[in-house]
Motif scaffolding. Structure first.
Motif, PDB file in Angstrom:
ATOM      1  N   VAL A   8      36.452  43.418  38.048  1.00  0.00           N
ATOM      2  CA  VAL A   8      37.866  43.157  38.228  1.00  0.00           C
ATOM      3  C   VAL A   8      38.041  42.829  39.704  1.00  0.00           C
ATOM      4  O   VAL A   8      37.675  43.616  40.577  1.00  0.00           O
ATOM      5  CB  VAL A   8      38.731  44.363  37.797  1.00  0.00           C
ATOM      6  N   ILE A   9      38.564  41.628  39.947  1.00  0.00           N
ATOM      7  CA  ILE A   9      38.635  41.081  41.296  1.00  0.00           C
ATOM      8  C   ILE A   9      40.097  40.953  41.707  1.00  0.00           C
ATOM      9  O   ILE A   9      40.923  40.452  40.940  1.00  0.00           O
ATOM     10  CB  ILE A   9      37.921  39.708  41.340  1.00  0.00           C
ATOM     11  N   ASP A  10      40.404  41.370  42.916  1.00  0.00           N
ATOM     12  CA  ASP A  10      41.771  41.332  43.429  1.00  0.00           C
ATOM     13  C   ASP A  10      42.111  39.923  43.918  1.00  0.00           C
ATOM     14  O   ASP A  10      42.311  39.677  45.110  1.00  0.00           O
ATOM     15  CB  ASP A  10      41.919  42.357  44.553  1.00  0.00           C
ATOM     16  N   ALA A  11      42.141  38.995  42.954  1.00  0.00           N
ATOM     17  CA  ALA A  11      42.464  37.594  43.239  1.00  0.00           C
ATOM     18  C   ALA A  11      43.020  36.979  41.959  1.00  0.00           C
ATOM     19  O   ALA A  11      42.654  37.402  40.862  1.00  0.00           O
ATOM     20  CB  ALA A  11      41.215  36.837  43.690  1.00  0.00           C
ATOM     21  N   PRO A  12      43.899  35.989  42.089  1.00  0.00           N
ATOM     22  CA  PRO A  12      44.462  35.359  40.890  1.00  0.00           C
ATOM     23  C   PRO A  12      43.406  34.614  40.069  1.00  0.00           C
ATOM     24  O   PRO A  12      42.407  34.126  40.604  1.00  0.00           O
ATOM     25  CB  PRO A  12      45.486  34.365  41.453  1.00  0.00           C
ATOM     26  N   VAL A  13      43.674  34.518  38.769  1.00  0.00           N
ATOM     27  CA  VAL A  13      42.764  33.814  37.867  1.00  0.00           C
ATOM     28  C   VAL A  13      42.527  32.386  38.333  1.00  0.00           C
ATOM     29  O   VAL A  13      41.396  31.893  38.281  1.00  0.00           O
ATOM     30  CB  VAL A  13      43.313  33.837  36.416  1.00  0.00           C
ATOM     31  N   ASP A  14      43.573  31.696  38.822  1.00  0.00           N
ATOM     32  CA  ASP A  14      43.393  30.295  39.216  1.00  0.00           C
ATOM     33  C   ASP A  14      42.417  30.144  40.376  1.00  0.00           C
ATOM     34  O   ASP A  14      41.695  29.145  40.462  1.00  0.00           O
ATOM     35  CB  ASP A  14      44.729  29.599  39.493  1.00  0.00           C
ATOM     36  N   VAL A  15      42.348  31.132  41.259  1.00  0.00           N
ATOM     37  CA  VAL A  15      41.369  31.085  42.356  1.00  0.00           C
ATOM     38  C   VAL A  15      39.959  31.206  41.781  1.00  0.00           C
ATOM     39  O   VAL A  15      39.064  30.424  42.132  1.00  0.00           O
ATOM     40  CB  VAL A  15      41.636  32.203  43.395  1.00  0.00           C
ATOM     41  N   ARG A 138      37.662  35.903  50.003  1.00  0.00           N
ATOM     42  CA  ARG A 138      37.772  35.103  51.231  1.00  0.00           C
ATOM     43  C   ARG A 138      38.900  34.083  51.101  1.00  0.00           C
ATOM     44  O   ARG A 138      39.700  33.912  52.016  1.00  0.00           O
ATOM     45  CB  ARG A 138      36.457  34.399  51.545  1.00  0.00           C
ATOM     46  N   VAL A 139      38.963  33.411  49.950  1.00  0.00           N
ATOM     47  CA  VAL A 139      40.017  32.428  49.715  1.00  0.00           C
ATOM     48  C   VAL A 139      41.385  33.084  49.842  1.00  0.00           C
ATOM     49  O   VAL A 139      42.321  32.507  50.398  1.00  0.00           O
ATOM     50  CB  VAL A 139      39.859  31.761  48.322  1.00  0.00           C
ATOM     51  N   CYS A 140      41.514  34.295  49.345  1.00  0.00           N
ATOM     52  CA  CYS A 140      42.789  35.020  49.362  1.00  0.00           C
ATOM     53  C   CYS A 140      43.028  35.768  50.672  1.00  0.00           C
ATOM     54  O   CYS A 140      44.078  36.399  50.836  1.00  0.00           O
ATOM     55  CB  CYS A 140      42.837  36.008  48.199  1.00  0.00           C
ATOM     56  N   GLY A 141      42.043  35.745  51.574  1.00  0.00           N
ATOM     57  CA  GLY A 141      42.189  36.441  52.850  1.00  0.00           C
ATOM     58  C   GLY A 141      42.190  37.947  52.726  1.00  0.00           C
ATOM     59  O   GLY A 141      42.840  38.646  53.495  1.00  0.00           O
ATOM     60  N   LYS A 142      41.434  38.457  51.762  1.00  0.00           N
ATOM     61  CA  LYS A 142      41.384  39.904  51.528  1.00  0.00           C
ATOM     62  C   LYS A 142      40.023  40.453  51.920  1.00  0.00           C
ATOM     63  O   LYS A 142      39.018  39.767  51.863  1.00  0.00           O
ATOM     64  CB  LYS A 142      41.663  40.219  50.059  1.00  0.00           C
TER      65      LYS A 142
END
Length: 152
Positions: A8-15, A138-142
């Motif tokens: 489970v990843i703290d990033a949106p599905v579209d990313v 990284r894409v989400c800056g987290k």
């Protein structure tokens, strides 16, 4: 024989989908891919093919056999008389995404193949999933922390 790894990843599905569908970029995400070359143009779709080189393995051509836009795909290759199927499944979980990678081996000798190469394949799938996680964060800056749930 089938094995899955789920995070489970703290990033949106579209990313996650943008990373998953851009198969040629995978060598930038995980050390388990040396080179991925699309053999057709346009968006990933059923019938799309890619030549993949992985460390310590011969090149193989993988063909997409099933795809649900934004949610996942499966593809397969033939190796030594065996059929190998890789799957990539995404599902929204709250504000994040459940990313499930799977590998299946079918055919005469699949059991022996799994005995010899199963641990290596499981390690590769785990590594790949963590590569997707780290890239998405990284894409989400987290930070590279998040729920880490594995299922064998």
């Amino acid at each position: 024989m089938r094995w899955e790894d789920t995070l489970v990843i703290d990033a949106p599905v579209d990313v996650l989908w943008s990373l998953t569908a851009d198969v040629q970029r995978w060598p930038d995400l995980t050390p388990t891919m040396t080179r991925v070359t699309r053999l057709d143009d346009g968006p990933l779709r059923v019938g799309s093919r890619a030549r993949i080189k992985q460390p310590g393995q011969a090149e193989a051509v993988w063909t997409v056999t099933e795809l649900t836009e934004g949610r996942g795909f499966s593809w397969q290759t033939r190796l030594l008389g065996l059929t190998m199927i890789g799957s990539h499944r995404l599902a929204q979980v709250g504000d994040g995404c459940r990313n499930t990678l799977g590998i299946e081996v079918h055919g005469r000798g699949a059991g022996m193949f799994w005995l010899v190469f199963g641990a290596l394949m499981r390690r590769a799938v785990r590594t790949e999933n963590r590569g997707f996680r780290d890239a998405a964060l990284r894409v989400c800056g987290k930070a590279q922390e998040g729920a880490d749930h594995r299922h064998a």
